[in-house]
Design a protein around this motif. Sequence first.
Motif, PDB file in Angstrom:
ATOM      1  N   HIS A 225     -18.136   5.723   7.804  1.00  8.00           N
ATOM      2  CA  HIS A 225     -16.935   5.385   7.035  1.00  8.00           C
ATOM      3  C   HIS A 225     -15.943   4.779   8.021  1.00  8.00           C
ATOM      4  CE1 HIS A 225     -13.502   5.592   4.436  1.00  8.00           C
ATOM      5  NE2 HIS A 225     -12.890   6.483   5.186  1.00  8.00           N
ATOM      6  N   GLN A 226     -15.154   3.802   7.530  1.00  9.79           N
ATOM      7  CA  GLN A 226     -14.239   3.114   8.452  1.00  9.79           C
ATOM      8  C   GLN A 226     -12.800   3.157   7.960  1.00  9.79           C
ATOM      9  OE1 GLN A 226     -15.874  -0.703  10.217  1.00  9.79           O
ATOM     10  NE2 GLN A 226     -16.902  -0.710   8.244  1.00  9.79           N
ATOM     11  N   TYR A 227     -11.895   3.308   8.908  1.00  7.02           N
ATOM     12  CA  TYR A 227     -10.488   3.004   8.614  1.00  7.02           C
ATOM     13  C   TYR A 227      -9.916   2.159   9.741  1.00  7.02           C
ATOM     14  CZ  TYR A 227      -9.080   7.014  11.617  1.00  7.02           C
ATOM     15  OH  TYR A 227      -8.883   7.891  12.654  1.00  7.02           O
ATOM     16  N   LEU A 228      -8.880   1.410   9.398  1.00  9.42           N
ATOM     17  CA  LEU A 228      -8.261   0.492  10.351  1.00  9.42           C
ATOM     18  C   LEU A 228      -6.828   0.920  10.591  1.00  9.42           C
ATOM     19  CD1 LEU A 228      -8.997  -2.777   8.328  1.00  9.42           C
ATOM     20  CD2 LEU A 228     -10.611  -1.542   9.745  1.00  9.42           C
ATOM     21  N   VAL A 229      -6.356   0.690  11.785  1.00  9.24           N
ATOM     22  CA  VAL A 229      -4.951   0.937  12.078  1.00  9.24           C
ATOM     23  C   VAL A 229      -4.337  -0.402  12.494  1.00  9.24           C
ATOM     24  CG1 VAL A 229      -3.308   2.237  13.492  1.00  9.24           C
ATOM     25  CG2 VAL A 229      -5.496   3.281  12.836  1.00  9.24           C
ATOM     26  N   ALA A 283     -28.505  11.393  18.671  1.00  9.85           N
ATOM     27  CA  ALA A 283     -28.859  12.074  19.924  1.00  9.85           C
ATOM     28  C   ALA A 283     -28.055  13.363  20.050  1.00  9.85           C
ATOM     29  CB  ALA A 283     -28.565  11.150  21.096  1.00  9.85           C
ATOM     30  N   TRP A 284     -28.699  14.396  20.524  1.00 10.08           N
ATOM     31  CA  TRP A 284     -27.982  15.659  20.746  1.00 10.08           C
ATOM     32  C   TRP A 284     -26.835  15.456  21.736  1.00 10.08           C
ATOM     33  CZ3 TRP A 284     -28.185  19.549  17.633  1.00 10.08           C
ATOM     34  CH2 TRP A 284     -29.355  19.906  16.955  1.00 10.08           C
ATOM     35  N   GLU A 285     -27.032  14.498  22.643  1.00  6.74           N
ATOM     36  CA  GLU A 285     -26.031  14.277  23.694  1.00  6.74           C
ATOM     37  C   GLU A 285     -24.788  13.576  23.151  1.00  6.74           C
ATOM     38  OE1 GLU A 285     -29.268  13.157  23.957  1.00  6.74           O
ATOM     39  OE2 GLU A 285     -29.791  15.066  24.923  1.00  6.74           O
ATOM     40  N   ALA A 286     -24.874  12.984  21.973  1.00  6.30           N
ATOM     41  CA  ALA A 286     -23.750  12.187  21.457  1.00  6.30           C
ATOM     42  C   ALA A 286     -22.488  13.045  21.377  1.00  6.30           C
ATOM     43  CB  ALA A 286     -24.096  11.645  20.076  1.00  6.30           C
ATOM     44  N   GLU A 287     -21.390  12.468  21.780  1.00  9.19           N
ATOM     45  CA  GLU A 287     -20.112  13.188  21.758  1.00  9.19           C
ATOM     46  C   GLU A 287     -19.027  12.160  21.501  1.00  9.19           C
ATOM     47  OE1 GLU A 287     -17.655  16.049  24.734  1.00  9.19           O
ATOM     48  OE2 GLU A 287     -19.736  15.680  25.248  1.00  9.19           O
ATOM     49  N   ASN A 288     -18.090  12.470  20.657  1.00 10.47           N
ATOM     50  CA  ASN A 288     -17.000  11.546  20.315  1.00 10.47           C
ATOM     51  C   ASN A 288     -17.552  10.155  19.985  1.00 10.47           C
ATOM     52  OD1 ASN A 288     -15.838  13.641  22.337  1.00 10.47           O
ATOM     53  ND2 ASN A 288     -14.131  12.909  21.120  1.00 10.47           N
ATOM     54  N   GLU A 289     -18.610  10.123  19.207  1.00  9.08           N
ATOM     55  CA  GLU A 289     -19.302   8.858  18.979  1.00  9.08           C
ATOM     56  C   GLU A 289     -18.629   8.027  17.894  1.00  9.08           C
ATOM     57  OE1 GLU A 289     -23.812   7.440  19.180  1.00  9.08           O
ATOM     58  OE2 GLU A 289     -23.468   9.090  17.798  1.00  9.08           O
ATOM     59  N   LEU A 290     -18.416   6.760  18.185  1.00  9.66           N
ATOM     60  CA  LEU A 290     -17.951   5.793  17.183  1.00  9.66           C
ATOM     61  C   LEU A 290     -18.892   4.606  17.196  1.00  9.66           C
ATOM     62  CD1 LEU A 290     -14.052   5.664  17.594  1.00  9.66           C
ATOM     63  CD2 LEU A 290     -15.386   6.872  15.863  1.00  9.66           C
ATOM     64  N   PHE A 291     -18.865   3.843  16.128  1.00 11.20           N
ATOM     65  CA  PHE A 291     -19.716   2.655  16.016  1.00 11.20           C
ATOM     66  C   PHE A 291     -18.843   1.414  16.052  1.00 11.20           C
ATOM     67  CE2 PHE A 291     -21.314   6.226  13.628  1.00 11.20           C
ATOM     68  CZ  PHE A 291     -22.488   6.470  14.305  1.00 11.20           C
ATOM     69  N   ALA A 292     -19.483   0.302  16.326  1.00 10.49           N
ATOM     70  CA  ALA A 292     -18.741  -0.965  16.367  1.00 10.49           C
ATOM     71  C   ALA A 292     -18.187  -1.255  14.971  1.00 10.49           C
ATOM     72  CB  ALA A 292     -19.679  -2.079  16.807  1.00 10.49           C
ATOM     73  N   PRO A 293     -17.027  -1.899  14.897  1.00 14.59           N
ATOM     74  CA  PRO A 293     -16.470  -2.235  13.580  1.00 14.59           C
ATOM     75  C   PRO A 293     -17.446  -3.076  12.762  1.00 14.59           C
ATOM     76  CG  PRO A 293     -14.911  -2.731  15.333  1.00 14.59           C
ATOM     77  CD  PRO A 293     -16.197  -2.369  16.001  1.00 14.59           C
ATOM     78  N   GLU A 294     -17.437  -2.860  11.457  1.00 18.63           N
ATOM     79  CA  GLU A 294     -18.271  -3.678  10.556  1.00 18.63           C
ATOM     80  C   GLU A 294     -17.336  -4.174   9.459  1.00 18.63           C
ATOM     81  OE1 GLU A 294     -22.225  -1.704   9.659  1.00 18.63           O
ATOM     82  OE2 GLU A 294     -21.235  -0.149  10.811  1.00 18.63           O
ATOM     83  N   ALA A 315       0.001  -8.030   9.576  1.00 18.95           N
ATOM     84  CA  ALA A 315      -0.083  -7.138  10.743  1.00 18.95           C
ATOM     85  C   ALA A 315      -1.470  -7.207  11.367  1.00 18.95           C
ATOM     86  CB  ALA A 315       0.212  -5.708  10.302  1.00 18.95           C
ATOM     87  N   GLY A 316      -1.517  -7.329  12.682  1.00 17.99           N
ATOM     88  CA  GLY A 316      -2.817  -7.370  13.363  1.00 17.99           C
ATOM     89  C   GLY A 316      -3.469  -5.988  13.360  1.00 17.99           C
ATOM     90  N   ILE A 317      -4.786  -5.988  13.423  1.00 16.51           N
ATOM     91  CA  ILE A 317      -5.524  -4.722  13.476  1.00 16.51           C
ATOM     92  C   ILE A 317      -5.647  -4.307  14.946  1.00 16.51           C
ATOM     93  CG2 ILE A 317      -7.747  -3.603  12.948  1.00 16.51           C
ATOM     94  CD1 ILE A 317      -6.268  -4.589  10.433  1.00 16.51           C
ATOM     95  N   ILE A 318      -5.183  -3.121  15.274  1.00 12.04           N
ATOM     96  CA  ILE A 318      -5.289  -2.709  16.680  1.00 12.04           C
ATOM     97  C   ILE A 318      -6.424  -1.707  16.911  1.00 12.04           C
ATOM     98  CG2 ILE A 318      -2.896  -3.176  17.366  1.00 12.04           C
ATOM     99  CD1 ILE A 318      -2.320  -0.177  16.962  1.00 12.04           C
ATOM    100  N   ARG A 319      -6.936  -1.110  15.841  1.00 11.18           N
ATOM    101  CA  ARG A 319      -7.996  -0.121  16.040  1.00 11.18           C
ATOM    102  C   ARG A 319      -8.843  -0.023  14.780  1.00 11.18           C
ATOM    103  NH1 ARG A 319      -7.396   5.807  16.247  1.00 11.18           N
ATOM    104  NH2 ARG A 319      -5.192   5.480  15.816  1.00 11.18           N
TER     105      ARG A 319
END
Length: 807
Positions: A225-229, A283-294, A315-319
């Motif tokens: 799921h995505q949100y933009l700031v 992965a079990w090792e994944a931590e604070n994982e995010l994906f590239a924007p789509e 307004a520009g998207i910063i995140r």
Amino acid sequence: MKSHARVVIIGGGMMGVGLMYHLAAEGWDDCVLVEKGELTSGSTWHAAGQCPSFIADYNMAKIHHYSNTLYPRLEQMTGQATGWHGCGGIRFATTPEELDYFRLVEGIAANVGFRMQIIGPEEIRRINPFVTTKGVLAGAWTLDDGHVDPAGCCNAMAIAARNMGATIVRYNRVTDINPMTNGEWEVVSEKGNIVCEHVVNAGGCYADRIGAWVGVNVPITNLKHQYLVTEPIKEFIDRDQEIPIMRDPYCNAYYRQEQKSGLIGIYERSNTREAWIETGGQAWEAENELFAPEYDPIMPGLERVMERMPIFANAGIIRVVNGASPRTPDHNPLLGPAPGLRNFWFCCGASIGIAQGAGAGKYLAQWIMHGASEINMVGVDPRRFGSFADKVYTRAKAHQGYTHMYLLRLPGEERPAGRPARTSPLYKKLQAKGAVYTEAIGWERPRWFSLDGRKEEWSFRRSNVFEVVADECRAVRERVGVLDLSSFTKHDVTGPDAEAFLNRVLANRVSRREGGIVLAHGLTSTGHIDSEYTVTRLDDEGFYLLSAAAAERRNTDQLNLNKEDDEQVTIKNITEELGTLVLAGPRCRELLNKISSADLSNEHFPWLTGKKVEVAGVTMRALRINYVGELGWELHMPIDQLEAVYDSVWAAGEEFGIADFGMYALSSLGKEKAYFAWGVELINEITMIEAGMERFVNFEKGDFVGRNALLERQREQLTWKIAYVEVAAADADVRGGEPAYDGEKVIGVTSSGAFGHTVRKSLAFVFVPPAYAVPGTAFEIEILSRRRQAKVLAGPAYDPENHRLRS
Ligand SMILES: Cc1cc2nc3c(=O)[nH]c(=O)nc-3n(C[C@H](O)[C@H](O)[C@H](O)COP(=O)(O)OP(=O)(O)OC[C@H]3O[C@@H](n4cnc5c(N)ncnc54)[C@H](O)[C@@H]3O)c2cc1C
């Protein structure tokens, strides 16, 4: 690290920490939470932090509301910043049906205690001067919710739990869980093993893999799921006041202020994106994982948000935050016992887990500690799913729910994903005859029959199938009706100790007469209602137990987990082995006499008797009971014979005017007889005393589960009784969750209602203080924002003496 604990919670996100806090707060501080990374490093840290109180389900609304009362206080309690913004929320209605939906939730708000107002477009623009309201009919303004910094809030609960004695072990992955012979659990982790009484799976997106270690299916799909700031926006900078969180079906999106920036979250409607983690797994090792924007999938929704909030457009998207969280087939979390296991709990499957964390923790803690929670948890009990909820089913349902996030599902509306999952052999035949199906724990059940090809115009009010249902009811009351209810949960309990076992587990005494049928309830150790069975004595050592479809897993567990090792009892779930036809109506006996040589007379086959008989050449169990209040039999037969028997019944019944009927008619007919439903009226919030069903409790037979607590309850003052009322409603009937009023005071809440087509009355059950349950008492019930007079009835609206059942 501790090697022993009372409870081990696996997972340090909002759900696990919310539970730990409440266990500690209620006195269970011998609790260890194990987290493989940093606290909140799963789905929690990246969430947008919104905590809505607009929830159309009475019990879920209580969970959300509780969170919204705790979060604003946490910072002061712990010193940890939580970023709570009590800015409230506004959800848009763009159709008259959505407006009705608001009215329904407004009633729930009055009961649960959160503030909500239905406001017009002008008022919406006053509160949020930047929004355009084209096409908006109204807004549901919820004033007590807001948004929170999820990591701060979760850490605040963790600090509070630690201060009360709970232990948190971070950077320690649990790698396995083993049952021990003494009933305890051994939790294997990188830093050592912990032996404990209770284990809780709060593993977020990993919960299914944790479940697999102990052989239980955890029906979740992990979805992105995505949100933009946006960058800071001048209009927000110039203004002191924060706009509420906007929830908008037009865009299938939420949007709000994030400091002086805009925050926009989109639930894309197209179902084209692949679900995350379908193959191989995260992965079990994944931590604070995010994906590239789509961007592509969210563009249509985003464009609509820009229409609504033109100040966002430049307004520009910063995140962009693109993260994953788990979803269940019905989007409710999984809170409660794991199927088939003792002291293994689920606290996972939350797709709105920030909003739910504290409330879920509070009520699950009560369940773990006291054997029951103070609210009805049937809708979140993990055992509402069975083996039918496999990966394919779960994924289909989860996707559908995600894409429909803010799209209203109207009463009567059937959505296709994952269906059909469980069908009886009559499925296609009845469909060809016009059956419109509804789904209950995977089962397809006829809801009503469209004999003239009409389609239901879904509504919160009486719809265009009202008269069709009236016809089905008339057929049952005046002639004979048939319903395929193969979805009944069915257990055979047999063996030399079967009778003693059932008498120990259930509150009523099972019949001592071969063929005798009794209604019997399983209680919690606190004496509250846990289950309901119709128990038929088949022979000396054999009993046949019927219960609600939705209770299949729960009741299987209740029976199995209560069995002592040395008891000679065999418990068999035969739900899918037997098919069931409900045959009821004054011409029923004549019909059956044409296809059965059995003696069906009152002398040989009285009401509340079960016998093995031959009908249409098939040997089956015939039970002289039904939940429609007419002369009738339930026919339980080998499921592969169901179609042949149905055909014979139908052929023999034509001369008597036989008709198919469905669940709508069943509900109407049952309400006329004042029959309660398990999970709706018969719930763990009350005992048999509040339900007025003490006649189904046998204290004389000796000890049974919950007996002492129930005896204790008899000595206490009651807070609730269930009143059976006639409502002066002309266009809409009670659905459950509506408030009852004495003047301006909310005095109770409805559990269910239906129009009784035979008695031509709108009927309902209401939980009220005992003084209001006295027959003849009048008060008001608010249905869809309109107060209607309600009068407490002394007994069933139809045939109170049961003459028809005995006829
Ligand atoms: C972009 C986005 C925005 C969202 N916005 C909102 C919102 O506004 N409001 C809202 O209510 N919800 C929101 N959500 C949903 C919310 O993030 C989740 O519902 C919530 O975080 C779930 O919490 P949890 O504790 O179940 O899972 P998690 O936070 O994932 O916690 C589970 C923890 O278990 C740990 N774990 C797993 N396996 C093991 C193991 N074997 N050993 C030890 N530890 C283990 C993990 O490391 C993890 O920290 C949003 C989700 C997304 C993706």
